[in-house]
Design a protein around this motif. Structure first.
Motif, PDB file in Angstrom:
ATOM      1  N   ILE A  16       6.220  -1.627  -0.050  1.00  0.00           N
ATOM      2  CA  ILE A  16       4.797  -1.934  -0.222  1.00  0.00           C
ATOM      3  C   ILE A  16       4.517  -2.506  -1.608  1.00  0.00           C
ATOM      4  CG2 ILE A  16       2.473  -0.975  -0.208  1.00  0.00           C
ATOM      5  CD1 ILE A  16       3.777  -1.220   2.540  1.00  0.00           C
ATOM      6  N   ARG A  19       5.507  -6.264  -1.620  1.00  0.00           N
ATOM      7  CA  ARG A  19       5.204  -6.920  -0.352  1.00  0.00           C
ATOM      8  C   ARG A  19       4.660  -8.339  -0.495  1.00  0.00           C
ATOM      9  NH1 ARG A  19       1.133  -3.327  -1.488  1.00  0.00           N
ATOM     10  NH2 ARG A  19      -1.041  -4.033  -1.314  1.00  0.00           N
ATOM     11  N   TYR A 384       6.847  -5.850   6.522  1.00  0.00           N
ATOM     12  CA  TYR A 384       6.105  -6.563   5.479  1.00  0.00           C
ATOM     13  C   TYR A 384       4.786  -7.180   5.943  1.00  0.00           C
ATOM     14  CZ  TYR A 384       9.998  -6.182   2.219  1.00  0.00           C
ATOM     15  OH  TYR A 384      10.956  -5.706   1.360  1.00  0.00           O
ATOM     16  N   PRO A 388       1.496  -3.589   5.744  1.00  0.00           N
ATOM     17  CA  PRO A 388       0.544  -3.995   4.703  1.00  0.00           C
ATOM     18  C   PRO A 388      -0.820  -4.393   5.267  1.00  0.00           C
ATOM     19  CG  PRO A 388       2.692  -4.936   4.256  1.00  0.00           C
ATOM     20  CD  PRO A 388       2.770  -4.314   5.611  1.00  0.00           C
TER      21      PRO A 388
END
Length: 415
Positions: A16, A19, A384, A388
């Motif tokens: 994260i 990302r 990803y 997110p």
């Protein structure tokens, strides 16, 4: 005995935190895939653009270039491509695709119509004439594609006979008019289905005259599939609708299974995966067939699998974590918790499809190539993109809830 694991327990990779570069890269790839649709253009197959696909085999060695030259040099066949099937060089098999869908040109059909009508009138003793006959406008189409229907109706001042004209008689009259075809009478609709044999006979004769004993006239042509341009357009629109429906139904499922924060994130991830895979298909020049559409639908189904596993772990960890723990921390931990499962699942699936992509042929190879590319993309996107975007949606919903709460307080205060 120590247990072997690909990903060690308590791994804490900061997905994260890092990302943004990956998200930007995937977004750019998806954008390029969309733009390439209009710059390069997809290689639409016979099923989507109309044309004829001819599958044939030979009893003795025949090179692909020989087959290609034969059809290219014949003015009746347009936009010819030849693909080898299998690895048996002693008895090779090929698929020839051409934009030509018929050898029955509009001018030919007008002559056949006139001759056939005169023959029907004579054969029936002035009792019957031709009613329904296929329209053919040379400004719109090159000729008649596929099957068509014919009706025989009473001539002026006459009554219809008790029994219709026999199939064989209609077939004989059409042949005498210059059209070789199979004829089947449909009693419930009072019409004859006419199945022209022209292009098949032309192909068999062409191959037999050229290759002689290397080609079996009786069994050498395995299959001839002809799709008109109108049917191809319908297949194309149906394929797009089917993929959009798959995405829509998954949006609904995730919204019910989890909540509204998760569903948009999953669909955005799948849409990007589809666009990136589509871009590779366009660049590689893979033919877009019904099997290709099946590969994309399979890819959509496979892609949602990893995303749901991650979402399920996120939801579980949210319930077990301290309410003050940042959502980013919980999401990152959840991704790491599922990382071993994600890696093993993707790797084992690739072990199955990559060999098909390398040594396969025809539509099987194209299917495997799309799946190999798609598995890699969807695995990355489940980490990803899906997760997110779930964080982004969570923040957006919180802002909306705070705004609605403030609005409600203002309204209550004014009252």
């Amino acid at each position: 005995m120590a247990q072997f694991t690909i990903i060690k327990p308590n791994t804490n990779i900061q997905f994260i935190a890092h990302r943004k570069p990956v998200m930007i890269g995937i977004f750019l790839l998806a954008l390029v895939g969309f733009i390439l649709t209009f710059v390069i253009g997809p290689n639409w197959g016979t099923s989507f653009e109309g044309g004829t696909s001819i599958t044939m085999h030979f009893d003795q060695p025949v090179g692909a270039e020989e087959v290609r030259k034969l059809f290219v040099d014949d003015p009746r066949f347009e936009s010819v491509s030849v693909q080898s099937i299998g690895t048996d060089e002693a008895k090779p098999r090929y698929v020839v695709r051409t934009r030509t869908t018929t050898t029955l040109k509009c001018a030919d059909m007008d002559k056949i119509h006139e001759t056939f009508t005169n023959s029907v009138v004579t054969k029936s003793g002035n009792v019957l004439t031709v009613g329904q006959w296929p329209a053919c406008n040379p400004k719109i189409e090159d000729g008649i594609r596929g099957d068509f229907f014919v009706t025989l109706v009473p001539a002026a001042g006459q009554e219809a006979p008790e029994t219709p004209m026999a199939d064989e008689d209609v077939r004989a009259l059409l042949m005498s008019a210059g059209l070789e075809a199979e004829v089947v009478y449909e009693a419930s609709l009072n019409r004859y289905t006419v199945k022209p044999q022209g292009i098949q006979n032309d192909v068999v004769k062409l191959l037999n005259d050229t290759f002689g004993e290397r080609f079996d006239e009786a069994t050498g042509v395995d299959e001839i599939v002809t799709v008109g341009a109108e049917v191809g357009d319908k297949f194309r629109s149906d394929a797009i609708v089917s993929i959009l429906m798959a995405l829509g139904l998954m949006l609904l499922y995730i919204a019910i299974r989890f909540d509204s924060r998760y569903a948009p994130a999953a669909i955005i991830s799948l849409a990007m995966s589809t666009l990136v895979a589509w871009g590779f298909v366009v660049v590689l020049g893979l033919e877009i067939t019904l099997e290709t559409v099946a590969a994309f639908l399979t890819l959509v189904g496979y892609g949602i699998n990893d995303t749901i596993v991650n979402f399920d772990r996120i939801r579980e960890n949210i319930g077990l974590s301290d309410p003050k723990t940042p959502l980013e921390t919980i999401v990152n931990k959840s991704i790491n918790d599922c990382l071993s499962r994600t890696t093993v699942t993707s790797a084992t699936t690739l072990f199955a499809v990559v060999p098909l992509a390398l040594i396969g042929s025809g539509t099987t190879r194209d299917f495997a190539i799309i799946m190999s590319i798609g598995i890699c993309i969807t695995t990355v996107n489940s980490i990803y993109i899906s997760c997110p975007f779930m964080i982004i949606m969570d923040k957006w919903f919180k802002k909306m809830n705070e705004r609605n709460a403030a609005k409600q307080e203002i309204e209550e205060a004014s009252v």
